[in-house]
Design a protein around this motif. Sequence first.
Motif, PDB file in Angstrom:
ATOM      1  N   UNK A 263       0.863  -1.181   0.000  1.00 23.18           N
ATOM      2  CA  UNK A 263       0.000   0.000   0.000  1.00 23.18           C
ATOM      3  C   UNK A 263       0.898   1.229   0.000  1.00 23.18           C
ATOM      4  N   UNK A 264       0.515   2.204  -0.796  1.00 24.97           N
ATOM      5  CA  UNK A 264       1.341   3.394  -0.967  1.00 24.97           C
ATOM      6  C   UNK A 264       1.059   4.402   0.135  1.00 24.97           C
ATOM      7  N   UNK A 265       1.983   5.290   0.370  1.00 28.08           N
ATOM      8  CA  UNK A 265       1.845   6.418   1.294  1.00 28.08           C
ATOM      9  C   UNK A 265       1.943   7.697   0.457  1.00 28.08           C
ATOM     10  N   UNK A 266       1.346   8.774   0.919  1.00 30.72           N
ATOM     11  CA  UNK A 266       1.317   9.989   0.095  1.00 30.72           C
ATOM     12  C   UNK A 266       1.147  11.226   0.955  1.00 30.72           C
ATOM     13  N   UNK A 267       1.578  12.341   0.422  1.00 35.66           N
ATOM     14  CA  UNK A 267       1.138  13.658   0.888  1.00 35.66           C
ATOM     15  C   UNK A 267       0.036  14.096  -0.075  1.00 35.66           C
ATOM     16  N   UNK A 268      -0.650  15.206   0.247  1.00 35.08           N
ATOM     17  CA  UNK A 268      -1.822  15.582  -0.543  1.00 35.08           C
ATOM     18  C   UNK A 268      -1.890  17.082  -0.797  1.00 35.08           C
ATOM     19  N   UNK A 269      -2.259  17.419  -2.007  1.00 35.46           N
ATOM     20  CA  UNK A 269      -2.551  18.799  -2.397  1.00 35.46           C
ATOM     21  C   UNK A 269      -4.043  18.884  -2.698  1.00 35.46           C
ATOM     22  N   UNK A 270      -4.716  19.860  -2.102  1.00 41.88           N
ATOM     23  CA  UNK A 270      -6.130  20.106  -2.380  1.00 41.88           C
ATOM     24  C   UNK A 270      -6.246  21.529  -2.923  1.00 41.88           C
ATOM     25  N   UNK A 271      -6.759  21.629  -4.134  1.00 39.86           N
ATOM     26  CA  UNK A 271      -6.853  22.915  -4.815  1.00 39.86           C
ATOM     27  C   UNK A 271      -8.303  23.223  -5.148  1.00 39.86           C
ATOM     28  N   UNK A 272      -8.770  24.396  -4.736  1.00 39.55           N
ATOM     29  CA  UNK A 272     -10.099  24.874  -5.079  1.00 39.55           C
ATOM     30  C   UNK A 272     -10.007  26.057  -6.012  1.00 39.55           C
ATOM     31  N   UNK A 273     -11.125  26.645  -6.374  1.00 38.89           N
ATOM     32  CA  UNK A 273     -11.111  27.812  -7.261  1.00 38.89           C
ATOM     33  C   UNK A 273     -10.325  28.994  -6.694  1.00 38.89           C
ATOM     34  N   UNK A 274     -10.313  29.122  -5.342  1.00 34.75           N
ATOM     35  CA  UNK A 274      -9.675  30.287  -4.728  1.00 34.75           C
ATOM     36  C   UNK A 274      -8.526  29.948  -3.784  1.00 34.75           C
ATOM     37  N   UNK A 275      -8.472  28.726  -3.287  1.00 36.80           N
ATOM     38  CA  UNK A 275      -7.489  28.389  -2.258  1.00 36.80           C
ATOM     39  C   UNK A 275      -6.799  27.068  -2.574  1.00 36.80           C
ATOM     40  N   UNK A 276      -5.631  26.909  -1.952  1.00 39.13           N
ATOM     41  CA  UNK A 276      -4.926  25.641  -2.087  1.00 39.13           C
ATOM     42  C   UNK A 276      -4.208  25.325  -0.774  1.00 39.13           C
ATOM     43  N   UNK A 277      -4.245  24.057  -0.387  1.00 41.18           N
ATOM     44  CA  UNK A 277      -3.655  23.621   0.877  1.00 41.18           C
ATOM     45  C   UNK A 277      -2.861  22.345   0.645  1.00 41.18           C
ATOM     46  N   UNK A 278      -1.959  22.049   1.593  1.00 42.81           N
ATOM     47  CA  UNK A 278      -1.096  20.871   1.500  1.00 42.81           C
ATOM     48  C   UNK A 278      -1.120  20.143   2.832  1.00 42.81           C
ATOM     49  N   UNK A 279      -1.211  18.803   2.794  1.00 46.19           N
ATOM     50  CA  UNK A 279      -1.151  17.956   3.982  1.00 46.19           C
ATOM     51  C   UNK A 279      -0.034  16.944   3.761  1.00 46.19           C
ATOM     52  N   UNK A 280       0.917  16.913   4.689  1.00 48.41           N
ATOM     53  CA  UNK A 280       2.118  16.108   4.472  1.00 48.41           C
ATOM     54  C   UNK A 280       1.936  14.622   4.734  1.00 48.41           C
ATOM     55  N   UNK A 281       0.864  14.236   5.485  1.00 51.29           N
ATOM     56  CA  UNK A 281       0.861  12.872   5.982  1.00 51.29           C
ATOM     57  C   UNK A 281       2.110  12.652   6.830  1.00 51.29           C
ATOM     58  N   UNK A 282       2.620  11.446   6.849  1.00 47.12           N
ATOM     59  CA  UNK A 282       3.887  11.156   7.523  1.00 47.12           C
ATOM     60  C   UNK A 282       4.997  11.103   6.491  1.00 47.12           C
ATOM     61  N   UNK A 283       6.119  11.712   6.804  1.00 41.74           N
ATOM     62  CA  UNK A 283       7.203  11.753   5.831  1.00 41.74           C
ATOM     63  C   UNK A 283       8.497  12.198   6.479  1.00 41.74           C
ATOM     64  N   UNK A 284       9.591  11.682   5.963  1.00 41.04           N
ATOM     65  CA  UNK A 284      10.878  12.278   6.254  1.00 41.04           C
ATOM     66  C   UNK A 284      11.133  13.416   5.271  1.00 41.04           C
ATOM     67  N   UNK A 285      12.120  14.241   5.597  1.00 43.24           N
ATOM     68  CA  UNK A 285      12.440  15.342   4.682  1.00 43.24           C
ATOM     69  C   UNK A 285      13.086  14.777   3.416  1.00 43.24           C
ATOM     70  N   UNK A 286      12.750  15.372   2.278  1.00 42.56           N
ATOM     71  CA  UNK A 286      13.409  15.017   1.019  1.00 42.56           C
ATOM     72  C   UNK A 286      13.253  16.180   0.051  1.00 42.56           C
ATOM     73  N   UNK A 287      14.124  16.277  -0.951  1.00 43.92           N
ATOM     74  CA  UNK A 287      14.099  17.436  -1.856  1.00 43.92           C
ATOM     75  C   UNK A 287      12.818  17.564  -2.663  1.00 43.92           C
ATOM     76  N   UNK A 288      12.001  16.517  -2.704  1.00 40.55           N
ATOM     77  CA  UNK A 288      10.776  16.563  -3.489  1.00 40.55           C
ATOM     78  C   UNK A 288       9.775  17.599  -3.035  1.00 40.55           C
ATOM     79  N   UNK A 289       9.902  18.119  -1.825  1.00 37.94           N
ATOM     80  CA  UNK A 289       8.985  19.174  -1.393  1.00 37.94           C
ATOM     81  C   UNK A 289       9.091  20.398  -2.299  1.00 37.94           C
TER      82      UNK A 289
END
Length: 394
Positions: free
Chosen positions: A232-258
């Motif tokens: 099963x995969x693990x993920x962070x999440x981006x939620x984008x609406x017409x006016x706003x956008x938010x990010x939820x990291x889930x669990x993660x170590x630091x990596x350059x992909x941010x």
Amino acid sequence: MTGSRPTRSPLDSLRPAAFGADPAGERMARIRRSPNFANGVFVNPEGTRHTPSGSMLRFLPTYFRKEERVRRAPAHAVPVHPTTVADLAAPAASGLRLTWMGHSTVLAEIDGARVLFDPVWSERCSPFAHLGPRRLHPVPVPLAETGPLDAVIISHDHYDHLDMPTVRALARTGAAFVVPLGVGAHLEHWGVPADRVTELDWHESTEVAGLTLTATPARHFCGRALRNTQHTLWASWVVTGPEHRIFHSGDTGYFPGFADIGAQHGPFDVTMVQIGAYSEFWPDIHMTPEEGMRAHADLQGGDAAHGMMLPIHWGTFNLAPHPWDEPAEGTVAAAGRVGATVVAPRPGQPFEPAAGLPLETWWRDVAAASAGGPPQVGAGAAGDAEGEKVVLRA
């Protein structure tokens, strides 16, 4: 997505329901086609150590030492905000309102839609009724009083993020479930209709209630049973609406992909970033407060002062050897060094980023006095009598 159920053996009857189900059939075939699946397992964006070189025997004395145990819990009851049904029913004036329920559970009201991240309403994050980390504060709001939901987003299948009793309760609503690849097997096993489950690989998106939900990479791992197959995969999440956008990291170590996530999807009105349950014994799968602030800056295109950072994955469950209040203190200190705005609400306290929320270091009063025993969990929290007890009603 509909997945075939795995072939059952006589031993399956002994498997706790909370362990979930393993992907099989069409679901497993899709997993094998993923570019993030290699040599029979999902893999991280870069090499990951669950523990450093050396023996875990160094960890155990630290974890169980009496004085360390005292520091890992609050000395007084955590001040849960008295949120009401009316508070959550009134529309957000700015179009964006967040309510941190504790740990990684966040209710996001964004551009007219309502999304619940990593909902955990049980008393313990464990497959067992009487074992495992217990809540350090009550659930702020009964699940039934959070209001109608458009989507439930799960970051990965660990018990402090994917809670079977909560999922079973939410299965009776009309909410869509959006999860990483493979996690749908657990949901269907617990009664979520297959047509309400969408599984995404990294960089895939789906549309729900006018929002775009995108699974983005994270550096972690998965598993609920004794034999963790990493299917099963693990993920962070981006939620984008017409006016706003938010990010939820889930669990993660630091990596350059941010930085890549920020360049493609940011900058964000709010980043919800994991800053707790870190340790030198698992250095690559959870972030320290300093690393979390670095991730926030990367997500904001290098400008840490843009938007707000909401620290998550702390304060609710005792999962690591660091002091209970250290994640909050470390995040505030790191923010001060880079000019970032940190919002640190009490559990259950709704806030609108456009209006701001004055920083109140409430955790200092909770942690400062000498501990005279574990904090008392107040009225409204589920008890220990049953493994599936969830706060559904007042």
